[in-house]
Structures are given as structure tokens and as C-alpha cells.
Design a protein around this motif. Structure first.
Motif, short mmCIF file in Angstrom:
data_model
loop_
_atom_site.label_atom_id
_atom_site.label_comp_id
_atom_site.label_asym_id
_atom_site.label_seq_id
_atom_site.Cartn_x
_atom_site.Cartn_y
_atom_site.Cartn_z
N UNK A 175 3.44 9.36 -83.67
CA UNK A 175 2.77 10.32 -82.24
C UNK A 175 1.68 10.14 -81.85
N UNK A 176 0.87 10.33 -80.92
CA UNK A 176 -0.27 10.30 -80.09
C UNK A 176 -0.05 11.21 -79.58
N UNK A 177 -1.54 11.42 -78.64
CA UNK A 177 -2.09 12.75 -78.07
C UNK A 177 -3.60 11.49 -76.87
N UNK A 178 -3.11 12.43 -76.05
CA UNK A 178 -3.96 11.69 -74.81
C UNK A 178 -4.52 12.86 -73.95
N UNK A 179 -5.65 13.55 -74.00
CA UNK A 179 -5.68 14.09 -72.58
C UNK A 179 -6.76 13.17 -71.64
N UNK A 180 -6.59 13.84 -70.40
CA UNK A 180 -6.88 13.40 -69.06
C UNK A 180 -7.25 13.94 -68.43
N UNK A 181 -8.57 14.06 -67.80
CA UNK A 181 -9.14 14.44 -66.29
C UNK A 181 -9.10 13.80 -65.23
N UNK A 182 -8.04 13.70 -63.92
CA UNK A 182 -7.94 13.03 -62.81
C UNK A 182 -8.56 13.61 -61.50
N UNK A 183 -9.41 12.79 -61.17
CA UNK A 183 -10.13 13.61 -59.99
C UNK A 183 -9.86 12.50 -58.84
N UNK A 184 -9.63 13.78 -57.05
CA UNK A 184 -9.62 13.24 -56.15
C UNK A 184 -9.21 13.77 -55.68
N UNK A 185 -7.84 13.60 -54.23
CA UNK A 185 -7.60 14.25 -53.69
C UNK A 185 -6.18 14.61 -54.96
N UNK A 186 -6.24 15.43 -55.59
CA UNK A 186 -5.13 15.72 -56.61
C UNK A 186 -4.01 17.78 -57.16
N UNK A 187 -4.60 17.57 -56.09
CA UNK A 187 -4.04 19.86 -56.28
C UNK A 187 -3.91 19.55 -54.81
N UNK A 224 -11.33 21.52 -58.88
CA UNK A 224 -10.93 20.33 -58.27
C UNK A 224 -9.99 19.52 -58.41
N UNK A 225 -9.46 18.53 -59.92
CA UNK A 225 -9.60 18.41 -60.97
C UNK A 225 -8.09 18.40 -61.41
N UNK A 226 -7.49 17.59 -61.94
CA UNK A 226 -5.77 18.17 -62.84
C UNK A 226 -5.64 17.77 -64.04
N UNK A 227 -5.49 18.05 -65.67
CA UNK A 227 -5.61 17.71 -66.59
C UNK A 227 -4.78 18.29 -67.36
N UNK A 228 -4.15 16.70 -68.32
CA UNK A 228 -2.85 16.82 -68.82
C UNK A 228 -3.09 16.53 -69.88
N UNK A 229 -2.43 17.06 -70.86
CA UNK A 229 -2.29 16.38 -71.97
C UNK A 229 -0.58 16.03 -72.11
N UNK A 230 -0.83 14.27 -73.65
CA UNK A 230 0.18 14.73 -73.16
C UNK A 230 0.58 13.71 -74.35
N UNK A 231 1.60 14.25 -75.06
CA UNK A 231 2.41 14.23 -76.65
C UNK A 231 3.37 13.25 -77.03
N UNK A 232 3.42 12.01 -78.16
CA UNK A 232 4.75 11.55 -77.73
C UNK A 232 4.66 10.24 -78.63
N UNK A 233 5.65 8.98 -78.45
CA UNK A 233 5.38 7.90 -79.38
C UNK A 233 4.41 7.08 -78.38
N UNK A 234 3.83 6.59 -78.56
CA UNK A 234 2.66 5.16 -78.20
C UNK A 234 2.65 5.00 -76.67
N UNK A 235 4.24 3.52 -76.22
CA UNK A 235 4.79 3.79 -75.12
C UNK A 235 4.69 4.67 -73.96
N UNK A 236 5.11 5.46 -74.12
CA UNK A 236 5.40 6.67 -73.24
C UNK A 236 4.46 7.11 -72.91
N UNK A 237 3.63 7.53 -74.31
CA UNK A 237 2.25 8.46 -73.86
C UNK A 237 1.97 7.14 -72.92
N UNK A 238 1.03 6.37 -73.08
CA UNK A 238 0.50 5.02 -72.18
C UNK A 238 1.01 5.18 -71.14
N UNK A 239 2.15 5.37 -70.81
CA UNK A 239 2.82 4.99 -69.94
C UNK A 239 2.61 6.13 -68.92
#
Length: 89
Positions: free
Chosen positions: A1-13, A40-55
Motif C-alpha cells: 500500500x502507498x499514499x500520495x498527497x497531491x495539490x492541484x492548481x488552476x481552475x479546479x474549484x 483556490x487549489x484542491x488537495x487530495x490524498x490517495x491510499x491503496x495499491x500502487x497502480x490504482x494510486x498512480x492512476x
């Protein structure tokens, strides 16, 4: 299992980014959360198996049809053992 936190900028709200992310994560069988940030950014955290998280990380680079993503920051973190994917505030 892996975890990634992403911060997304742009027109995302205001373009259904969070709900689209929740649906994509459910389809990919990834847990975590997504929220709007005051700047104005969006923050997300994804946890799971590597391939779906990277997807899901790859999905954030374009988001839903009305989004315009300018930049995505990706941070590796230790998994916390989350059980669901939620939209938070």
C-alpha cells in the motif's frame, strides 16, 4: 500500500473536481479524501495499491472536463490505513 498527497492548481474549484475525483477513486478502489483549499487549489490524498494510486495521481493532471489544471504537486507519505474516500471541508 502507498499514499500520495497531491495539490492541484488552476481552475479546479467550481468545476465538480471533488465529486469527479470521489467517483474516479471509487472506480479505482482507492481510499483517501479530497478538499478545496482557501487559496483556490484542491488537495487530495490517495491510499491503496500502487497502480490504482498512480492512476489517480495521473487523473489529477487533467481532472473533470471543465477543469483547467496548471500544476500538480505530488508528495509521498506513509499510509494511514484509511477505509473510505471522502469529500472533506
Amino acid at each position: 500500500m502507498i499514499r500520495r498527497r497531491v495539490l492541484v492548481s488552476g481552475t479546479v474549484q467550481g468545476v465538480f473536481f471533488r465529486d469527479s475525483c470521489r467517483r474516479a477513486a471509487a472506480e479505482a478502489e482507492v481510499v483517501g479524501w479530497v478538499r478545496n483549499l482557501p487559496d483556490g487549489r484542491v488537495e487530495a490524498v490517495f491510499e491503496g495499491d500502487p497502480d490504482p494510486v498512480e492512476q489517480m495521481v495521473a487523473w489529477t493532471h487533467h481532472g473533470p472536463p471543465r477543469a483547467v489544471v496548471d500544476h500538480v504537486e505530488v508528495h509521498e507519505e506513509q499510509p494511514e490505513g484509511l477505509l473510505v474516500f471522502a469529500i472533506t471541508t
